[in-house]
Design an enzyme around this catalytic site. Structure first.
Site, mmCIF file in Angstrom:
data_model
loop_
_atom_site.group_PDB
_atom_site.id
_atom_site.type_symbol
_atom_site.label_atom_id
_atom_site.label_comp_id
_atom_site.label_asym_id
_atom_site.label_seq_id
_atom_site.Cartn_x
_atom_site.Cartn_y
_atom_site.Cartn_z
ATOM 1 N N GLU A 53 6.493 -47.158 74.136
ATOM 2 C CA GLU A 53 5.564 -46.646 75.148
ATOM 3 C C GLU A 53 4.758 -47.816 75.704
ATOM 4 O OE1 GLU A 53 2.403 -42.949 75.584
ATOM 5 O OE2 GLU A 53 2.021 -44.557 74.150
ATOM 6 N N GLU A 96 -3.659 -38.048 68.783
ATOM 7 C CA GLU A 96 -3.540 -39.468 69.103
ATOM 8 C C GLU A 96 -4.892 -40.121 69.377
ATOM 9 O OE1 GLU A 96 -1.033 -42.468 72.038
ATOM 10 O OE2 GLU A 96 -1.330 -40.396 72.672
#
Length: 267
Positions: free
Chosen positions: A245, A149
């Protein structure tokens, strides 16, 4: 139409973590994801059991989980590139394997780790490639894809994976079973055209997460064109989950009106 999973590390934070699964289910989510949910890299069997039992009781799927990432509240962002923490990583992977086998979770996010003073960058990068390969091999029998990520510059210390190109290079070096986590918030903050980039690189994307920018609130609270982004996901044939998120700007249930409501499927 994308399927949406609630990241309960940020959503429903009005209650303790294990109570958030039931709130997510009541709000219409069939699945949840989360950051590493324990204080240490090696929780007790009782703690692991309580986590799995809470998922089962709420009747939600676990679709994503982070590896232990160090002391996140203190600012750490992963350990896979840290030479003095490979032992922790190996022990953590044993716990993660137990969790994914018990839950069917098939996406595990391995935060890269910040640059360390006095250690050459290439030493950390070589170790990260080996440790990502270790994670992918350890979890392969459970059908797990390990994720890399990019994170927002200026918010996460000296974290070296910031752009989509950097994440693609890390994933390619680690090999099969490692893919990119395409977080629209982080990538937009670092200069990505997220609509164009998701279309160009969909084959290398293992998971998608959304939050708006600036502020990291729910889609619609900032400036990212999520209507265009979701259309691009559809056009690219993305069949995975999209992780919500974000940091809700109000109680979580009051921030869900942006969600598309496809008939016959989860959020």
């Amino acid at each position: 139409m994308p399927r949406f999973t609630a990241n309960v590390s940020l959503l429903f934070s009005e209650v303790p973590l294990l109570e958030r699964f039931a709130l997510a289910r009541a709000a219409g989510f069939e699945a949840v994801e989360c950051w590493w949910p324990f204080a240490t890299h090696q929780p007790s069997l009782a703690q692991v059991g309580a986590f799995v039992d809470a998922l089962d009781a709420a009747e939600v799927r676990l679709t994503g989980l982070n590896l232990f990432a160090g002391d996140m509240p203190a600012g750490e962002r992963g350990i896979v590139s840290h030479p003095d923490r490979t032992g922790e990583l190996r022990e953590n992977l044993d716990v993660v394997r137990t969790l994914v086998e018990a839950t069917g979770c098939d996406r595990v996010n391995a935060l890269y780790g910040q640059r360390l003073p006095g250690i050459p960058a290439h030493v950390q990068d070589d170790l990260a490639a080996r440790n990502l390969r270790l994670a992918a091999d350890t979890l392969a029998t459970a059908g797990v894809t390990v994720l890399v990520e990019p994170l927002t510059s200026g918010e996460n210390g000296d974290y070296p994976v910031r752009t989509l190109d950097e994440a693609l290079a890390v994933a390619a070096r680690a090999g099969d079973g490692v893919a990119v986590l395409f977080d629209a918030y982080h990538l937009h903050n670092n200069g990505s055209d997220v609509v164009a980039d998701i279309a160009r690189h969909i084959d290398a994307v293992g998971h998608v997460q959304v939050a708006d920018s600036p502020g990291r609130g729910e889609p619609g609270s900032g400036t990212i064109d999520f209507d265009a982004f979701f259309r691009a996901l559809d056009a690219a044939g993305y069949a995975g989950w999209v992780g919500c998120e974000y940091r809700p700007t109000a109680p979580t249930t009051e921030t869900l009106d942006w969600l598309p409501r496809p008939a016959g499927s989860g959020r």
